[in-house]
Write a protein that holds these residues in place. Structure first.
Motif: not given
Length: 436
Positions: A141-143, A322-323, A298-300, A119-124
């Motif tokens: 920018h998104q998370v 999410v933006g 947001g979505g996926g 499980k990984l998350w990012y913000g960039a």
């Protein structure tokens, strides 16, 4: 005068605090679900995105920024093509986060054979060559969060629940958001469904726009999301994915909904919902604030075949993004903001002869974790007090000749104007306690 590129923004002051707040909330919430943070390069080999996102998507065909080194650019311009370049020389700026995370998982073997899910998350920042408009920037920018290695529908539900909880923690009024869900099927049932949608578009060719006629050959499902109002109206009569799911996909989708119902998560089934990237399979979802006017915030969805496209073993996956900019716009519609207050500050003021002492005191305060400002322009005490107001200092520490001779400092509350004399030996701990 040098200026920023149209469609980009500078993040500073309160706006930067808003972005940092969004990251802080993600770090805290996602951590409770077992997610660790990852940062992938902003520049990747072009194929990383083409394999996963799909050559038929607008992102790859129209929006992705291609990158060439100064040594290669003249040759590319002369030939009018990059086809002759080696794969490692064909690069692009990151238009979305999932493909790079999956590439990293393959390259570093995050999920060994038989291993537990990761499980990984990012913000960039992300980059797309879109026409700048409200809620759409060339650098945005998104998370995002990704789970790889689990096909259990409970994971789909948990990811969606985590996303909706995240929105609440960012400040959205409970019940104000609409969660839309759908299933797009998988490799077993989607090809036949795509063929039926393609035939529908061709049967209505005289009513569809040129883009949709092109999509009929490349990715007919994208016509459900056409920006042309008449095309969307025509597509309301097209075959729907929910009526064409195989038994396994139908059972998976039913179980996802059962978990969401169990958790009390409200949702709307939207059989026309498709995501804009080719890698999605089975569960897809989007979240909107209806009155925001910025589209999905947001979505996926699930991407069970993406790992193979990036060169890895067959490995299921699901994620969302999410933006930041869209969320900030949507919150403003509710009279809210992501912005957090600036960290409390102390200003150290002095008479001209005590500049060296101020230097020492300021360093001691900073060592105690106190945000400290001081005068660097030899202002008068009156001007220093005005400067303390400008930097929103909560306290002002005054070091005059009399204070230094007595081994004390005068601590002034900038709101009440009350003053207290404190020993220099106890000043750092006193100020830290006052701010706390």
């Amino acid at each position: 005068m040098a200026q920023r590129i149209q469609g980009t923004e500078d993040l500073y002051g309160g706006y930067m605090r808003s972005w940092q707040h969004m990251l802080d909330e993600a770090r805290e919430l996602f951590g409770t679900y077992g997610f660790d943070m990852i940062e992938t390069p902003a520049i990747e080999q072009l194929d990383t995105f083409v394999h996963g996102i799909g050559e038929s998507t607008d992102v790859v065909r129209k929006e992705m920024f291609r990158v060439f080194s100064g040594a290669l650019l003249p040759d590319v311009m002369e030939r009018g093509s990059e086809a002759h370049l080696k794969p490692r020389q064909r690069m692009a700026m990151r238009p979305e986060g999932t493909a790079g995370v999956v590439r990293a998982a393959v390259e570093h073997n995050f999920i060994p054979q038989g291993g537990a899910p990761v499980k990984l998350w990012y913000g960039a920042p992300m980059f797309r060559g879109e026409r700048p408009q409200k809620g759409r920037l060339r650098q945005f920018h998104q998370v995002g969060a990704e789970v790889m290695g689990a096909s259990d529908p409970a994971v789909d539900a948990e990811v969606i629940i985590m996303l909706m909880t995240y929105f609440e923690r960012l400040g959205f009024t409970p019940g104000s958001l609409t969660l839309r869900i759908n299933s797009m099927g998988d490799a077993a049932c989607r090809p036949a469904y795509r063929a039926s949608v393609k035939q529908f578009i061709l049967d209505h060719a005289d009513e569809m726009c040129e883009d949709c006629l092109e999509r009929a050959e490349l990715n007919p499902l994208r016509s459900f999301d056409c920006k042309n109002d008449h095309c969307r109206e025509v597509m309301t009569a097209a075959p729907l994915a929910k009526d064409n799911l195989c038994e396994e996909c139908a059972a998976h989708y039913a179980q996802v909904k059962a978990y969401l119902d169990e958790a009390g998560i409200a949702y709307v089934e939207d059989p026309t919902l498709v995501r804009g990237l080719d890698y999605y399979t089975r569960t897809v979802f989007e979240v909107e604030l209806d009155e925001a006017g910025v589209g999905a915030i947001g979505g996926g969805g699930r991407y069970d075949g993406l790992m193979e496209l990036e060169g890895g073993r067959p490995t299921p996956g699901i994620g969302f993004a999410v933006g930041f900019e869209r969320i900030e716009l949507a919150l403003q519609r509710q009279g809210k903001s992501l912005e957090t207050p600036a960290e409390p500050c102390v200003y150290v003021a002095c008479t001209p002869d005590q500049r060296l002492k101020v230097f020492s005191v300021a360093q001691a305060l900073r060592a105690a974790g106190v945000r400290t400002e001081e005068d660097y322009q030899a202002r008068s005490l009156k001007s220093q007090f005005k400067q303390a107001d400008k930097v929103n200092a909560r306290l002002c520490v005054v070091l005059g000749d009399d204070e230094v001779a007595a081994g004390v400092a005068t601590v002034r509350d900038m709101a009440s104007h009350e003053q207290t004399q404190v020993s220099l030996d106890e000043l750092a701990s006193y100020v830290a306690a006052q701010l706390a």
